[in-house]
Write a protein that holds these residues in place. Structure first.
Motif, PDB file in Angstrom:
ATOM      1  N   ASN A   1      43.159  29.711  68.708  1.00  0.00           N
ATOM      2  CA  ASN A   1      44.286  30.624  68.914  1.00  0.00           C
ATOM      3  C   ASN A   1      44.223  31.090  70.369  1.00  0.00           C
ATOM      4  OD1 ASN A   1      46.518  32.212  67.886  1.00  0.00           O
ATOM      5  ND2 ASN A   1      45.174  33.985  68.090  1.00  0.00           N
TER       6      ASN A   1
ATOM      7  N   TYR B   1      44.780  38.772  70.236  1.00  0.00           N
ATOM      8  CA  TYR B   1      44.864  40.217  70.409  1.00  0.00           C
ATOM      9  C   TYR B   1      43.651  40.950  69.880  1.00  0.00           C
ATOM     10  CZ  TYR B   1      49.595  41.025  71.917  1.00  0.00           C
ATOM     11  OH  TYR B   1      50.721  41.116  72.660  1.00  0.00           O
TER      12      TYR B   1
ATOM     13  N   ALA C   1      43.103  46.983  63.117  1.00  0.00           N
ATOM     14  CA  ALA C   1      43.857  46.049  62.273  1.00  0.00           C
ATOM     15  C   ALA C   1      42.945  45.163  61.428  1.00  0.00           C
ATOM     16  CB  ALA C   1      44.807  45.199  63.119  1.00  0.00           C
TER      17      ALA C   1
ATOM     18  N   LYS D   1      47.575  36.819  51.601  1.00  0.00           N
ATOM     19  CA  LYS D   1      46.321  37.480  51.989  1.00  0.00           C
ATOM     20  C   LYS D   1      46.529  38.863  52.578  1.00  0.00           C
ATOM     21  CE  LYS D   1      44.422  32.963  52.882  1.00  0.00           C
ATOM     22  NZ  LYS D   1      44.223  31.963  53.934  1.00  0.00           N
ATOM     23  N   ILE D   2      47.744  39.169  53.043  1.00  0.00           N
ATOM     24  CA  ILE D   2      47.967  40.482  53.657  1.00  0.00           C
ATOM     25  C   ILE D   2      48.987  41.295  52.864  1.00  0.00           C
ATOM     26  CG2 ILE D   2      48.709  41.697  55.737  1.00  0.00           C
ATOM     27  CD1 ILE D   2      47.652  39.372  57.372  1.00  0.00           C
TER      28      ILE D   2
ATOM     29  N   ARG E   1      51.436  42.073  61.917  1.00  0.00           N
ATOM     30  CA  ARG E   1      51.438  41.627  63.322  1.00  0.00           C
ATOM     31  C   ARG E   1      50.120  40.941  63.660  1.00  0.00           C
ATOM     32  NH1 ARG E   1      55.640  41.714  63.179  1.00  0.00           N
ATOM     33  NH2 ARG E   1      57.253  43.180  63.786  1.00  0.00           N
ATOM     34  N   MET E   2      49.039  41.529  63.161  1.00  0.00           N
ATOM     35  CA  MET E   2      47.731  40.937  63.412  1.00  0.00           C
ATOM     36  C   MET E   2      47.710  39.511  62.886  1.00  0.00           C
ATOM     37  SD  MET E   2      44.710  40.087  61.806  1.00  0.00           S
ATOM     38  CE  MET E   2      44.760  40.966  60.242  1.00  0.00           C
TER      39      MET E   2
ATOM     40  N   PHE F   1      43.401  44.937  68.741  1.00  0.00           N
ATOM     41  CA  PHE F   1      44.310  46.068  68.583  1.00  0.00           C
ATOM     42  C   PHE F   1      43.573  47.390  68.728  1.00  0.00           C
ATOM     43  CE2 PHE F   1      46.077  42.478  66.427  1.00  0.00           C
ATOM     44  CZ  PHE F   1      47.437  42.552  66.616  1.00  0.00           C
TER      45      PHE F   1
ATOM     46  N   LEU G   1      41.652  44.105  57.598  1.00  0.00           N
ATOM     47  CA  LEU G   1      42.126  44.182  56.220  1.00  0.00           C
ATOM     48  C   LEU G   1      41.120  45.009  55.415  1.00  0.00           C
ATOM     49  CD1 LEU G   1      43.259  40.508  55.500  1.00  0.00           C
ATOM     50  CD2 LEU G   1      44.543  42.388  56.501  1.00  0.00           C
TER      51      LEU G   1
ATOM     52  N   TRP H   1      40.663  45.409  52.374  1.00  0.00           N
ATOM     53  CA  TRP H   1      40.153  44.831  51.123  1.00  0.00           C
ATOM     54  C   TRP H   1      39.215  43.660  51.374  1.00  0.00           C
ATOM     55  CZ3 TRP H   1      45.268  45.454  52.409  1.00  0.00           C
ATOM     56  CH2 TRP H   1      45.918  44.336  52.934  1.00  0.00           C
ATOM     57  N   ARG H   2      38.954  43.338  52.633  1.00  0.00           N
ATOM     58  CA  ARG H   2      38.025  42.244  52.892  1.00  0.00           C
ATOM     59  C   ARG H   2      36.770  42.783  53.567  1.00  0.00           C
ATOM     60  NH1 ARG H   2      39.867  36.328  54.182  1.00  0.00           N
ATOM     61  NH2 ARG H   2      41.721  36.132  52.896  1.00  0.00           N
TER      62      ARG H   2
ATOM     63  N   VAL I   1      40.897  34.547  59.904  1.00  0.00           N
ATOM     64  CA  VAL I   1      41.612  33.874  60.993  1.00  0.00           C
ATOM     65  C   VAL I   1      41.178  32.426  61.143  1.00  0.00           C
ATOM     66  CG1 VAL I   1      41.978  36.028  62.201  1.00  0.00           C
ATOM     67  CG2 VAL I   1      39.964  34.678  62.733  1.00  0.00           C
TER      68      VAL I   1
ATOM     69  N   LEU J   1      54.723  37.764  71.857  1.00  0.00           N
ATOM     70  CA  LEU J   1      55.346  38.549  70.790  1.00  0.00           C
ATOM     71  C   LEU J   1      56.644  39.188  71.268  1.00  0.00           C
ATOM     72  CD1 LEU J   1      52.223  40.326  69.228  1.00  0.00           C
ATOM     73  CD2 LEU J   1      53.392  38.290  68.421  1.00  0.00           C
TER      74      LEU J   1
ATOM     75  N   PRO K   1      47.972  41.765  48.687  1.00  0.00           N
ATOM     76  CA  PRO K   1      46.860  42.713  48.486  1.00  0.00           C
ATOM     77  C   PRO K   1      47.192  44.110  48.993  1.00  0.00           C
ATOM     78  CG  PRO K   1      46.081  40.715  49.574  1.00  0.00           C
ATOM     79  CD  PRO K   1      47.565  40.602  49.492  1.00  0.00           C
ATOM     80  N   GLY K   2      47.925  44.181  50.108  1.00  0.00           N
ATOM     81  CA  GLY K   2      48.276  45.494  50.648  1.00  0.00           C
ATOM     82  C   GLY K   2      49.227  46.255  49.745  1.00  0.00           C
TER      83      GLY K   2
ATOM     84  N   ASP L   1      43.313  28.980  58.232  1.00  0.00           N
ATOM     85  CA  ASP L   1      44.496  28.117  58.340  1.00  0.00           C
ATOM     86  C   ASP L   1      44.301  26.959  59.312  1.00  0.00           C
ATOM     87  OD1 ASP L   1      45.715  29.678  56.545  1.00  0.00           O
ATOM     88  OD2 ASP L   1      47.400  30.291  57.792  1.00  0.00           O
TER      89      ASP L   1
ATOM     90  N   VAL M   1      51.061  46.787  61.156  1.00  0.00           N
ATOM     91  CA  VAL M   1      50.074  46.348  62.151  1.00  0.00           C
ATOM     92  C   VAL M   1      49.276  45.162  61.602  1.00  0.00           C
ATOM     93  CG1 VAL M   1      48.011  47.036  63.410  1.00  0.00           C
ATOM     94  CG2 VAL M   1      49.905  48.626  63.192  1.00  0.00           C
ATOM     95  N   LEU M   2      48.986  45.211  60.302  1.00  0.00           N
ATOM     96  CA  LEU M   2      48.212  44.118  59.714  1.00  0.00           C
ATOM     97  C   LEU M   2      49.011  42.815  59.731  1.00  0.00           C
ATOM     98  CD1 LEU M   2      46.522  45.901  56.685  1.00  0.00           C
ATOM     99  CD2 LEU M   2      45.618  45.474  58.970  1.00  0.00           C
TER     100      LEU M   2
ATOM    101  N   SER N   1      49.668  37.337  65.099  1.00  0.00           N
ATOM    102  CA  SER N   1      49.069  37.117  66.419  1.00  0.00           C
ATOM    103  C   SER N   1      47.900  36.141  66.345  1.00  0.00           C
ATOM    104  CB  SER N   1      48.622  38.444  67.024  1.00  0.00           C
ATOM    105  OG  SER N   1      47.377  38.831  66.482  1.00  0.00           O
ATOM    106  N   PHE N   2      47.331  35.965  65.153  1.00  0.00           N
ATOM    107  CA  PHE N   2      46.284  34.960  65.003  1.00  0.00           C
ATOM    108  C   PHE N   2      46.850  33.628  64.519  1.00  0.00           C
ATOM    109  CE2 PHE N   2      43.364  38.520  65.258  1.00  0.00           C
ATOM    110  CZ  PHE N   2      42.314  37.960  65.959  1.00  0.00           C
ATOM    111  N   GLY N   3      48.167  33.550  64.460  1.00  0.00           N
ATOM    112  CA  GLY N   3      48.789  32.287  64.088  1.00  0.00           C
ATOM    113  C   GLY N   3      48.621  31.921  62.618  1.00  0.00           C
ATOM    114  N   LEU N   4      48.434  32.902  61.733  1.00  0.00           N
ATOM    115  CA  LEU N   4      48.351  32.583  60.305  1.00  0.00           C
ATOM    116  C   LEU N   4      49.699  32.075  59.812  1.00  0.00           C
ATOM    117  CD1 LEU N   4      46.352  35.489  58.629  1.00  0.00           C
ATOM    118  CD2 LEU N   4      45.533  33.490  59.823  1.00  0.00           C
ATOM    119  N   GLY N   5      49.658  31.194  58.829  1.00  0.00           N
ATOM    120  CA  GLY N   5      50.906  30.680  58.271  1.00  0.00           C
ATOM    121  C   GLY N   5      51.615  31.730  57.428  1.00  0.00           C
TER     122      GLY N   5
ATOM    123  N   SER O   1      49.960  32.341  54.094  1.00  0.00           N
ATOM    124  CA  SER O   1      48.721  33.099  54.245  1.00  0.00           C
ATOM    125  C   SER O   1      49.011  34.571  54.434  1.00  0.00           C
ATOM    126  CB  SER O   1      47.935  32.613  55.464  1.00  0.00           C
ATOM    127  OG  SER O   1      47.137  31.532  55.118  1.00  0.00           O
TER     128      SER O   1
END
Ligand SMILES: Nc1ncnc2c1ncn2[C@@H]1O[C@H](COP(=O)(O)OP(=O)(O)O)[C@@H](O)[C@H]1O
Ligand SMILES: [Mg+2]
Lengths: 268, 255
Positions: free
Chosen positions: B71, B75, B81, A185-186, A170-171, B77, B83, B85-86, B95, B51, A189-190, B98, A167-168, A174-178, A181
């Protein structure tokens, strides 16, 4: 149902205990102390013959002597250096390749069977090969330790990457991270909890291999020290060496625990 | 920017989940999608967010997203969703990283959205320290930070208890009243639908078809929990859905 008074009341039986590992400070230490005291008493009373087990207080004296003659550091410094360099190489390669296996199905298909094939090889058996490849000096020792740390780290890392919450990811998408990244970042660390618990195991293996490497062609080092003592059946020095190894293991484990506490403070 | 679904149908393997859906999502409005579970609401939302591709039909974007929109389709969720650790700040900041914004610009956006979602005091907390309602507010703040053209919300309040849900609905209404946003809000909770929806789209059970589109003209800020007009609408929606829901439920039991 007529006579429901306090006098006929019973406590509901509690049955919810156990299955909850908690902290018990000092118990581990107590086990050590009891075992050592037993050995001390046994060797003093003659119940255990001196050929079977050295007297703990003699081992302590040997240790003191080692410390005072500054030989302790002469052996410890090269050992710790080899351990640090070898484990650093092996663990970083392991984490890197583990992440790649976790991310790319092509890499996974190509490398997982290879890792499975080299995992069960006793790396010590390959020491002569490493000596031929890297020479009798430090490089072959680094290679052996690195190789031994590499495989468990790879396996732990890609399993940890597989377990990162989708899910993280996908998140992030969905925010268009590269891509980079999302990975840095996901995913990484996960996967950190799994990577660190893998590191505990691989660093322990690294200590075992360190000793093996030093038993073959090293002038100084804990392994060399133990080998010398062993060939002379000098049990006091042998045990002093073994105690150093145990302490090294405890120190490494404590270091990983400290890193975990810092890096994984987000865990519930 | 408007969104439009044009005779969209979708299959997973042999199973048809959506049948011939045509729907407009006008900008500045909240469109609620209700329907029994398994009728394809989440699938529909994934298509709107790019998606997933519909088997047939088209998902269209009418007009361009506003200039400063980072963006367009964003979404929120159901399970937040975030993180773990942040910190709250870090999660919102994620978000923005980038998009080539300077540190100061990012900090300004973060401060703004945290203030709008009343999270300023919790900026340095980790998700594990927050309640479910707070976590979803962080997720809403994160969505607002990228200044979306359309917010896609998949049962955003379903993981929360009913009191928290009421509070968060009030927050959403307040946010919308201050600065109207476009949203597609999927829910199976009819009370949420009549509180938040300008338009409520009722889907049938699988394969999901458009049963009815209900428009509600009462301004969001005037809608209150237990309002008779809304109660009546909710009753109406429930009468539309009840047979479908019962049938869908029985279907799941029979496999
Ligand atoms: N990726 C998928 N592959 C196969 N079937 C799916 C997939 N996603 C959803 N489905 C099926 O499609 C139907 C609609 O799912 P979904 O859109 O999640 O429904 P809803 O959100 O309305 O409960 C369900 O029957 C579900 O089992
Ligand atoms: Mg759903």
């Amino acid at each position: 149902m007529a006579d429901l008074t306090e006098s006929t009341a019973r406590e509901v039986t509690f049955r919810g205990g156990g299955f909850q590992p908690g902290h018990r400070r000092g118990v581990g230490l107590a086990v050590f102390v009891v075992l050592i005291l037993l050995a001390e008493w046994g060797t003093r009373s003659g119940f255990i013959s001196p050929l079977t087990l050295p007297r703990p207080s003699d081992v302590l004296l040997t240790f003191q002597e080692l410390y005072q003659s500054r030989m302790l550091f002469k052996h410890l410094v090269p050992s710790v250096t080899r351990l640090a360099i070898g484990a650093l190489i092996g663990a970083s390669l392991g984490v890197g390749i583990g992440v790649l296996i976790g991310l790319f199905s092509l890499v996974r298909a190509g490398l997982v069977p290879l890792v499975a094939a080299i995992f069960p090889i006793p790396k010590i058996a390959l020491l002569p090969l490493f000596v031929i490849w890297f020479g009798i000096d430090e490089a072959s020792k680094y290679a052996l330790i690195a190789f031994g740390t590499f495989t468990p780290t790879v396996v732990a890392t890609y399993a940890a990457v597989d377990n990162v919450d989708r899910v993280l990811i996908r998140m992030g998408q969905s925010f268009g991270l590269g891509w980079w990244s999302i990975v840095s970042k996901i995913v990484v660390p996960g996967a950190m909890p799994g990577i660190l618990s893998g590191l505990r195991i691989s660093l322990t293996i690294a200590i075992i291999l360190l000793v093996a490497a030093e038993m073959l062609g090293a002038e100084y080092g804990i392994g060399a020290y133990i080998l010398q003592a062993g060939s002379l059946y000098d049990l006091e020095r042998l045990f002093a060496g073994v105690v150093i190894l145990s302490l090294l293991g405890v120190a490494v484990s404590a270091a990983v625990a400290a890193v975990e506490r810092r890096v994984l403070n987000w865990r519930v | 920017m408007d969104l439009k679904l044009s005779s969209v149908s979708h299959y997973y393997g042999e199973t048809q989940v959506l049948r011939d859906i045509t729907l407009d999502i006008p900008s500045g409005q909240i469109v609620c999608i209700v329907g029994p579970s398994g009728c394809g609401k989440s699938t529909l939302l994934r298509m709107l967010g790019g998606l997933e591709r519909p088997t047939t039909g088209r998902v269209l974007q009418l007009g361009d997203a506003p200039e400063n929109c980072l963006n367009p389709l964003t979404y929120i969720f159901q399970d937040f969703a975030l993180l773990p650790w942040r910190t709250v700040r870090g999660n919102v900041g994620l978000v923005l990283e980038d998009h080539g914004l300077s540190k100061a610009e990012r900090a300004a956006i973060i401060d703004d959205v945290l203030a709008r979602t009343k999270l300023t005091d919790f900026a340095d907390a980790l998700p594990k320290q927050l309640s479910g309602g707070m976590k979803q507010r962080v997720a809403i703040a994160r969505a607002l930070a990228v200044n979306p053209a359309v917010m896609l919300m998949d049962e955003p309040l379903s993981a929360l208890d009913s009191q928290t849900r009421e509070l968060l609905m009030d927050d959403l209404v307040a946010l919308w009243t201050r600065q109207p946003f476009t949203a597609v809000y999927v829910t199976h909770n009819l009370a949420e639908a009549v509180r938040l929806g300008h338009k409520i789209v009722v889907l049938s059970r699988r394969p999901g078809e458009l049963r009815e589109v209900v428009s509600l003209d009462m301004p969001l800020a005037e809608r209150r929990h237990g309002d008779p007009v809304l109660e009546a609408q909710q009753q109406h929606l429930w009468s539309l859905m009840r047979d479908e829901a019962a049938a869908a439920d029985a279907e799941l039991i029979n496999g």
